[in-house]
Design a protein around this motif. Structure first.
Motif, PDB file in Angstrom:
ATOM      1  N   GLY A  86      12.763 124.975  51.604  1.00  0.00           N
ATOM      2  CA  GLY A  86      11.459 125.109  52.232  1.00  0.00           C
ATOM      3  C   GLY A  86      10.925 126.532  52.222  1.00  0.00           C
ATOM      4  O   GLY A  86       9.788 126.774  52.610  1.00  0.00           O
ATOM      5  N   SER A  87      11.738 127.471  51.792  1.00  0.00           N
ATOM      6  CA  SER A  87      11.330 128.870  51.736  1.00  0.00           C
ATOM      7  C   SER A  87      10.754 129.179  50.357  1.00  0.00           C
ATOM      8  O   SER A  87      11.080 128.523  49.367  1.00  0.00           O
ATOM      9  N   THR A  88       9.908 130.207  50.290  1.00  0.00           N
ATOM     10  CA  THR A  88       9.383 130.634  48.995  1.00  0.00           C
ATOM     11  C   THR A  88      10.493 131.152  48.094  1.00  0.00           C
ATOM     12  O   THR A  88      10.352 131.154  46.878  1.00  0.00           O
ATOM     13  N   GLN A  89      11.597 131.561  48.683  1.00  0.00           N
ATOM     14  CA  GLN A  89      12.694 132.134  47.906  1.00  0.00           C
ATOM     15  C   GLN A  89      13.444 131.090  47.079  1.00  0.00           C
ATOM     16  O   GLN A  89      14.174 131.444  46.168  1.00  0.00           O
ATOM     17  N   ILE A  90      13.267 129.834  47.371  1.00  0.00           N
ATOM     18  CA  ILE A  90      13.947 128.786  46.624  1.00  0.00           C
ATOM     19  C   ILE A  90      13.496 128.796  45.157  1.00  0.00           C
ATOM     20  O   ILE A  90      14.229 128.370  44.277  1.00  0.00           O
ATOM     21  N   LYS A  91      12.300 129.337  44.886  1.00  0.00           N
ATOM     22  CA  LYS A  91      11.779 129.412  43.515  1.00  0.00           C
ATOM     23  C   LYS A  91      12.072 130.744  42.840  1.00  0.00           C
ATOM     24  O   LYS A  91      11.569 131.009  41.757  1.00  0.00           O
ATOM     25  N   ASP A  92      12.892 131.572  43.466  1.00  0.00           N
ATOM     26  CA  ASP A  92      13.242 132.869  42.889  1.00  0.00           C
ATOM     27  C   ASP A  92      14.376 132.672  41.890  1.00  0.00           C
ATOM     28  O   ASP A  92      15.540 132.641  42.248  1.00  0.00           O
ATOM     29  N   SER A  93      14.033 132.524  40.626  1.00  0.00           N
ATOM     30  CA  SER A  93      15.051 132.278  39.603  1.00  0.00           C
ATOM     31  C   SER A  93      15.728 133.579  39.149  1.00  0.00           C
ATOM     32  O   SER A  93      16.813 133.531  38.565  1.00  0.00           O
ATOM     33  N   ASP A  94      15.109 134.723  39.410  1.00  0.00           N
ATOM     34  CA  ASP A  94      15.708 135.993  39.005  1.00  0.00           C
ATOM     35  C   ASP A  94      16.949 136.319  39.828  1.00  0.00           C
ATOM     36  O   ASP A  94      17.937 136.825  39.302  1.00  0.00           O
ATOM     37  N   CYS A  95      16.893 136.075  41.134  1.00  0.00           N
ATOM     38  CA  CYS A  95      18.008 136.361  42.038  1.00  0.00           C
ATOM     39  C   CYS A  95      18.185 135.157  42.959  1.00  0.00           C
ATOM     40  O   CYS A  95      17.552 135.080  44.012  1.00  0.00           O
ATOM     41  N   THR A  96      19.047 134.232  42.564  1.00  0.00           N
ATOM     42  CA  THR A  96      19.181 132.998  43.338  1.00  0.00           C
ATOM     43  C   THR A  96      20.079 133.156  44.554  1.00  0.00           C
ATOM     44  O   THR A  96      19.886 132.468  45.546  1.00  0.00           O
ATOM     45  N   SER A  97      21.052 134.052  44.505  1.00  0.00           N
ATOM     46  CA  SER A  97      21.894 134.323  45.675  1.00  0.00           C
ATOM     47  C   SER A  97      22.488 135.721  45.561  1.00  0.00           C
ATOM     48  O   SER A  97      22.526 136.310  44.490  1.00  0.00           O
TER      49      SER A  97
ATOM     50  N   THR B 162      31.057 142.087  49.479  1.00  0.00           N
ATOM     51  CA  THR B 162      32.459 141.985  49.886  1.00  0.00           C
ATOM     52  C   THR B 162      32.833 143.125  50.824  1.00  0.00           C
ATOM     53  O   THR B 162      32.057 144.065  51.022  1.00  0.00           O
ATOM     54  N   HIS B 163      34.050 143.031  51.361  1.00  0.00           N
ATOM     55  CA  HIS B 163      34.571 144.057  52.264  1.00  0.00           C
ATOM     56  C   HIS B 163      34.684 145.413  51.576  1.00  0.00           C
ATOM     57  O   HIS B 163      34.634 146.452  52.227  1.00  0.00           O
ATOM     58  N   ALA B 164      34.817 145.421  50.261  1.00  0.00           N
ATOM     59  CA  ALA B 164      34.936 146.666  49.503  1.00  0.00           C
ATOM     60  C   ALA B 164      33.570 147.233  49.127  1.00  0.00           C
ATOM     61  O   ALA B 164      33.492 148.256  48.450  1.00  0.00           O
ATOM     62  N   GLY B 165      32.506 146.577  49.557  1.00  0.00           N
ATOM     63  CA  GLY B 165      31.157 147.047  49.236  1.00  0.00           C
ATOM     64  C   GLY B 165      30.660 146.609  47.878  1.00  0.00           C
ATOM     65  O   GLY B 165      29.624 147.089  47.420  1.00  0.00           O
ATOM     66  N   VAL B 166      31.378 145.693  47.230  1.00  0.00           N
ATOM     67  CA  VAL B 166      30.975 145.213  45.915  1.00  0.00           C
ATOM     68  C   VAL B 166      29.812 144.240  46.095  1.00  0.00           C
ATOM     69  O   VAL B 166      29.899 143.271  46.838  1.00  0.00           O
ATOM     70  N   ARG B 167      28.720 144.550  45.413  1.00  0.00           N
ATOM     71  CA  ARG B 167      27.518 143.727  45.491  1.00  0.00           C
ATOM     72  C   ARG B 167      27.422 142.856  44.252  1.00  0.00           C
ATOM     73  O   ARG B 167      27.683 143.308  43.146  1.00  0.00           O
ATOM     74  N   GLY B 168      27.019 141.634  44.454  1.00  0.00           N
ATOM     75  CA  GLY B 168      26.853 140.714  43.338  1.00  0.00           C
ATOM     76  C   GLY B 168      25.619 139.866  43.535  1.00  0.00           C
ATOM     77  O   GLY B 168      25.044 139.810  44.624  1.00  0.00           O
ATOM     78  N   ALA B 169      25.206 139.208  42.467  1.00  0.00           N
ATOM     79  CA  ALA B 169      24.048 138.320  42.532  1.00  0.00           C
ATOM     80  C   ALA B 169      24.158 137.300  41.419  1.00  0.00           C
ATOM     81  O   ALA B 169      24.856 137.517  40.428  1.00  0.00           O
ATOM     82  N   THR B 170      23.474 136.193  41.611  1.00  0.00           N
ATOM     83  CA  THR B 170      23.363 135.192  40.558  1.00  0.00           C
ATOM     84  C   THR B 170      21.894 135.016  40.252  1.00  0.00           C
ATOM     85  O   THR B 170      21.032 135.247  41.088  1.00  0.00           O
ATOM     86  N   GLY B 171      21.602 134.610  39.032  1.00  0.00           N
ATOM     87  CA  GLY B 171      20.222 134.402  38.612  1.00  0.00           C
ATOM     88  C   GLY B 171      20.010 134.922  37.209  1.00  0.00           C
ATOM     89  O   GLY B 171      20.949 135.364  36.548  1.00  0.00           O
ATOM     90  N   SER B 172      18.770 134.899  36.773  1.00  0.00           N
ATOM     91  CA  SER B 172      18.473 135.283  35.396  1.00  0.00           C
ATOM     92  C   SER B 172      18.272 136.787  35.202  1.00  0.00           C
ATOM     93  O   SER B 172      18.267 137.263  34.079  1.00  0.00           O
ATOM     94  N   ASP B 173      18.121 137.542  36.304  1.00  0.00           N
ATOM     95  CA  ASP B 173      17.904 138.999  36.195  1.00  0.00           C
ATOM     96  C   ASP B 173      18.729 139.711  37.266  1.00  0.00           C
ATOM     97  O   ASP B 173      18.179 140.411  38.114  1.00  0.00           O
ATOM     98  N   THR B 174      20.031 139.562  37.223  1.00  0.00           N
ATOM     99  CA  THR B 174      20.896 140.091  38.278  1.00  0.00           C
ATOM    100  C   THR B 174      20.955 141.609  38.309  1.00  0.00           C
ATOM    101  O   THR B 174      21.314 142.191  39.321  1.00  0.00           O
ATOM    102  N   ALA B 175      20.575 142.256  37.227  1.00  0.00           N
ATOM    103  CA  ALA B 175      20.624 143.722  37.188  1.00  0.00           C
ATOM    104  C   ALA B 175      19.636 144.349  38.176  1.00  0.00           C
ATOM    105  O   ALA B 175      19.868 145.445  38.675  1.00  0.00           O
ATOM    106  N   ASP B 176      18.556 143.656  38.482  1.00  0.00           N
ATOM    107  CA  ASP B 176      17.529 144.193  39.365  1.00  0.00           C
ATOM    108  C   ASP B 176      17.572 143.608  40.776  1.00  0.00           C
ATOM    109  O   ASP B 176      16.659 143.839  41.569  1.00  0.00           O
ATOM    110  N   CYS B 177      18.593 142.828  41.101  1.00  0.00           N
ATOM    111  CA  CYS B 177      18.628 142.166  42.408  1.00  0.00           C
ATOM    112  C   CYS B 177      18.938 143.145  43.535  1.00  0.00           C
ATOM    113  O   CYS B 177      18.317 143.106  44.592  1.00  0.00           O
ATOM    114  N   TRP B 178      19.904 143.978  43.361  1.00  0.00           N
ATOM    115  CA  TRP B 178      20.283 144.928  44.417  1.00  0.00           C
ATOM    116  C   TRP B 178      19.556 146.219  44.185  1.00  0.00           C
ATOM    117  O   TRP B 178      19.377 147.051  44.936  1.00  0.00           O
TER     118      TRP B 178
END
Length: 143
Positions: free
Chosen positions: A112-123, A127-143
């Motif tokens: 129901g959120s507008t973010q559901i259509k965000d294909s570039d960064c889907t999630s 982590t505890h070590a500060g490692v950031r990750g993302a899924t989607g078609s443009d993960t390099a620009d997510c963080w």
């Protein structure tokens, strides 16, 4: 009697009005998708802020109780057992997997959120070590 050939009429013809309507329609068709993409991109900040807040609360728990998943830790209790925390404007729900010495937080768009259509960064993950990750078609620009 008035001579119609010398009269001056002021206003717009139907053709002129229709040309303006077509031009506005074309501009709207171009601008609206760009605007929605801008909104989705700016809403990603909400997930990052909420995840960092939970991470800081978990770090305080680890300092106080020497475990991320200690029963006295309110942040751990909020996301344990499959529970989630909603972000401020309900665009994302944050879940976590906790052990005594590690955690992984995941932010997923809420239905129901507008973010559901965000294909570039889907999630997003953190982590505890500060490692950031993302899924989607443009993960390099997510963080």
């Amino acid at each position: 009697m008035k001579n119609l050939s010398t009269s001056k009429y002021y206003g717009f013809t139907l053709i002129e009005v229709m040309i303006v309507v077509v031009i506005v329609g074309i501009l709207a068709a171009i601008v609206f998708p760009s605007y929605m993409e801008y909104v989705r991109t700016s809403n990603r900040t909400e997930a990052k802020v909420e995840m960092n807040d939970i991470a800081h609360r978990l770090q305080r728990c680890f300092t106080a109780y020497s475990a991320y998943n200690d029963g006295n830790c309110a942040a751990a209790n909020d996301i344990s057992g499959g529970s989630t925390i909603s972000s401020e404007n309900n665009h994302y729900s944050i879940s976590g997997v906790l052990t005594a010495t590690t955690y992984t937080l995941t932010a997923s768009p809420q239905s129901g959120s507008t973010q559901i259509k965000d294909s570039d960064c889907t999630s997003f993950t953190l982590t505890h070590a500060g490692v950031r990750g993302a899924t989607g078609s443009d993960t390099a620009d997510c963080w």
